[in-house]
Design a protein around this motif. Structure first.
Motif, PDB file in Angstrom:
ATOM      1  N   ASP A  96     129.875  76.525 106.932  1.00  0.00           N
ATOM      2  CA  ASP A  96     128.905  76.646 105.500  1.00  0.00           C
ATOM      3  C   ASP A  96     127.633  76.670 106.247  1.00  0.00           C
ATOM      4  O   ASP A  96     126.763  76.248 107.233  1.00  0.00           O
ATOM      5  CB  ASP A  96     129.228  76.747 104.288  1.00  0.00           C
ATOM      6  CG  ASP A  96     130.992  76.630 104.176  1.00  0.00           C
ATOM      7  OD1 ASP A  96     130.551  77.559 104.703  1.00  0.00           O
ATOM      8  OD2 ASP A  96     130.764  75.553 103.555  1.00  0.00           O
ATOM      9  N   GLY A  97     126.996  75.908 104.952  1.00  0.00           N
ATOM     10  CA  GLY A  97     125.472  75.324 105.415  1.00  0.00           C
ATOM     11  C   GLY A  97     124.641  74.553 106.083  1.00  0.00           C
ATOM     12  O   GLY A  97     123.763  75.015 107.151  1.00  0.00           O
ATOM     13  N   GLU A  98     125.663  73.925 107.050  1.00  0.00           N
ATOM     14  CA  GLU A  98     125.053  73.489 108.461  1.00  0.00           C
ATOM     15  C   GLU A  98     125.447  74.043 109.543  1.00  0.00           C
ATOM     16  O   GLU A  98     124.319  74.121 110.134  1.00  0.00           O
ATOM     17  CB  GLU A  98     126.792  72.277 108.288  1.00  0.00           C
ATOM     18  CG  GLU A  98     125.944  71.228 109.541  1.00  0.00           C
ATOM     19  CD  GLU A  98     126.907  70.792 109.728  1.00  0.00           C
ATOM     20  OE1 GLU A  98     126.981  69.471 110.875  1.00  0.00           O
ATOM     21  OE2 GLU A  98     128.329  70.446 108.969  1.00  0.00           O
ATOM     22  N   LYS A  99     126.386  74.915 109.741  1.00  0.00           N
ATOM     23  CA  LYS A  99     126.384  76.373 110.230  1.00  0.00           C
ATOM     24  C   LYS A  99     124.215  77.308 110.146  1.00  0.00           C
ATOM     25  O   LYS A  99     124.898  77.500 111.015  1.00  0.00           O
ATOM     26  CB  LYS A  99     127.708  77.021 110.064  1.00  0.00           C
ATOM     27  CG  LYS A  99     127.856  77.375 111.289  1.00  0.00           C
ATOM     28  CD  LYS A  99     129.657  77.881 111.453  1.00  0.00           C
ATOM     29  CE  LYS A  99     129.648  78.264 112.907  1.00  0.00           C
ATOM     30  NZ  LYS A  99     131.060  78.982 112.901  1.00  0.00           N
ATOM     31  N   LEU A 100     124.680  77.589 109.333  1.00  0.00           N
ATOM     32  CA  LEU A 100     124.210  78.204 108.762  1.00  0.00           C
ATOM     33  C   LEU A 100     122.453  77.740 109.417  1.00  0.00           C
ATOM     34  O   LEU A 100     121.531  78.147 110.447  1.00  0.00           O
ATOM     35  CB  LEU A 100     123.321  78.580 107.982  1.00  0.00           C
ATOM     36  CG  LEU A 100     124.749  79.899 107.168  1.00  0.00           C
ATOM     37  CD1 LEU A 100     123.607  79.980 105.568  1.00  0.00           C
ATOM     38  CD2 LEU A 100     123.488  81.525 107.938  1.00  0.00           C
ATOM     39  N   ARG A 101     122.681  76.804 109.614  1.00  0.00           N
ATOM     40  CA  ARG A 101     121.094  75.062 109.627  1.00  0.00           C
ATOM     41  C   ARG A 101     121.574  75.998 111.376  1.00  0.00           C
ATOM     42  O   ARG A 101     119.951  75.886 112.108  1.00  0.00           O
ATOM     43  CB  ARG A 101     121.055  74.250 109.041  1.00  0.00           C
ATOM     44  CG  ARG A 101     119.680  73.388 109.834  1.00  0.00           C
ATOM     45  CD  ARG A 101     120.127  71.885 108.841  1.00  0.00           C
ATOM     46  NE  ARG A 101     118.749  71.160 109.688  1.00  0.00           N
ATOM     47  CZ  ARG A 101     118.879  70.563 110.141  1.00  0.00           C
ATOM     48  NH1 ARG A 101     120.294  70.178 111.171  1.00  0.00           N
ATOM     49  NH2 ARG A 101     118.081  69.756 110.366  1.00  0.00           N
ATOM     50  N   ASN A 102     121.924  74.865 111.970  1.00  0.00           N
ATOM     51  CA  ASN A 102     122.417  75.452 113.157  1.00  0.00           C
ATOM     52  C   ASN A 102     122.104  76.506 114.376  1.00  0.00           C
ATOM     53  O   ASN A 102     121.936  76.550 115.154  1.00  0.00           O
ATOM     54  CB  ASN A 102     123.468  74.346 113.860  1.00  0.00           C
ATOM     55  CG  ASN A 102     123.685  73.023 113.119  1.00  0.00           C
ATOM     56  OD1 ASN A 102     123.295  72.734 113.196  1.00  0.00           O
ATOM     57  ND2 ASN A 102     125.553  72.680 113.332  1.00  0.00           N
ATOM     58  N   LEU A 103     122.591  77.648 113.474  1.00  0.00           N
ATOM     59  CA  LEU A 103     121.693  79.384 113.539  1.00  0.00           C
ATOM     60  C   LEU A 103     120.590  78.912 114.175  1.00  0.00           C
ATOM     61  O   LEU A 103     120.579  78.970 114.761  1.00  0.00           O
ATOM     62  CB  LEU A 103     122.962  79.629 113.145  1.00  0.00           C
ATOM     63  CG  LEU A 103     124.580  80.563 113.579  1.00  0.00           C
ATOM     64  CD1 LEU A 103     124.821  81.178 112.343  1.00  0.00           C
ATOM     65  CD2 LEU A 103     124.738  81.156 114.696  1.00  0.00           C
TER      66      LEU A 103
END
Length: 202
Positions: free
Chosen positions: A27-34
């Motif tokens: 979720d949010g962590e993945k968006l940040r990593n993107l």
């Protein structure tokens, strides 16, 4: 200061996000990593990428900077006090990480990528830290690049000494040029040129 963002995704957007495999996280962590991945892969954002890393490694960089200047408290030219074996080992380490390239039996120059990144970082650091002198900005740039090129294999002492060696050998010239340019611009602002009077304008 960290910012909390709330993003609403459609069902399809969320399914796409879950299927993305180029970055880890949920979720949010993945968006940040993107976002981090995007910054790292777009050439136009290279400056932002290094600014982000500089912020994250601020304490380590500042500690190394203090260590660099502590060497100058002992002598104006630390490299001149080093044994030849130490310089040879340091040169070898810097060649190994592609910070320096060999041009002769005992001749070296900074790698072209290292040099171009240094010039970008020197400008960025000197611009974002107006209270920092040009030579400290050069040291920060070199320290950050050695951390980057060394990918965690260089000791703190090697990064410190490598920064001193590279700056004294090559990169302080850019800091000197920047210092002179800034001083010139200050003088120009203090004493703007006045147009010469002609008989017609007198």
């Amino acid at each position: 200061m960290p910012k909390d963002l709330t993003v609403t995704l459609t069902d399809m957007e969320y399914e796409i996000l879950k299927k993305i495999r180029i970055v880890e996280g949920e979720d949010g962590e993945k968006l940040r990593n993107l976002l981090r991945f995007y910054i790292a892969t777009i050439p136009e954002l290279k400056s932002s990428e290094y600014a982000l890393k500089r912020s994250e490694n601020k304490e380590e960089i500042e500690e190394t900077l203090r260590e660099v200047w502590s060497q100058y408290e002992l002598t104006d030219h630390p490299v001149e006090q080093w044994e030849e074996d130490k310089i040879d080992r340091l040169m070898s380490d810097l060649v190994e990480i592609n910070a320096l390239v060999r041009t002769g039996e005992r001749d070296f120059i900074p790698n072209s990528k290292f040099r171009s990144l240094f010039k970008m970082l020197l400008h960025d650091i000197a611009t974002e830290s107006r209270d920092m002198d040009e030579y400290s900005a050069a040291c920060v740039a070199t320290i950050q690049l050695l951390m980057e090129f060394g990918v965690g294999v260089l000791s703190k002492e090697t990064i410190r000494d490598g920064a001193i060696l590279i700056n004294e050998g090559w990169m302080f010239a850019y800091a000197t040029a920047m210092k002179r340019a800034r001083e010139f611009m200050k003088t120009k602002k203090l004493f703007p040129e006045t147009p010469e009077q002609t008989p017609e304008s007198a």
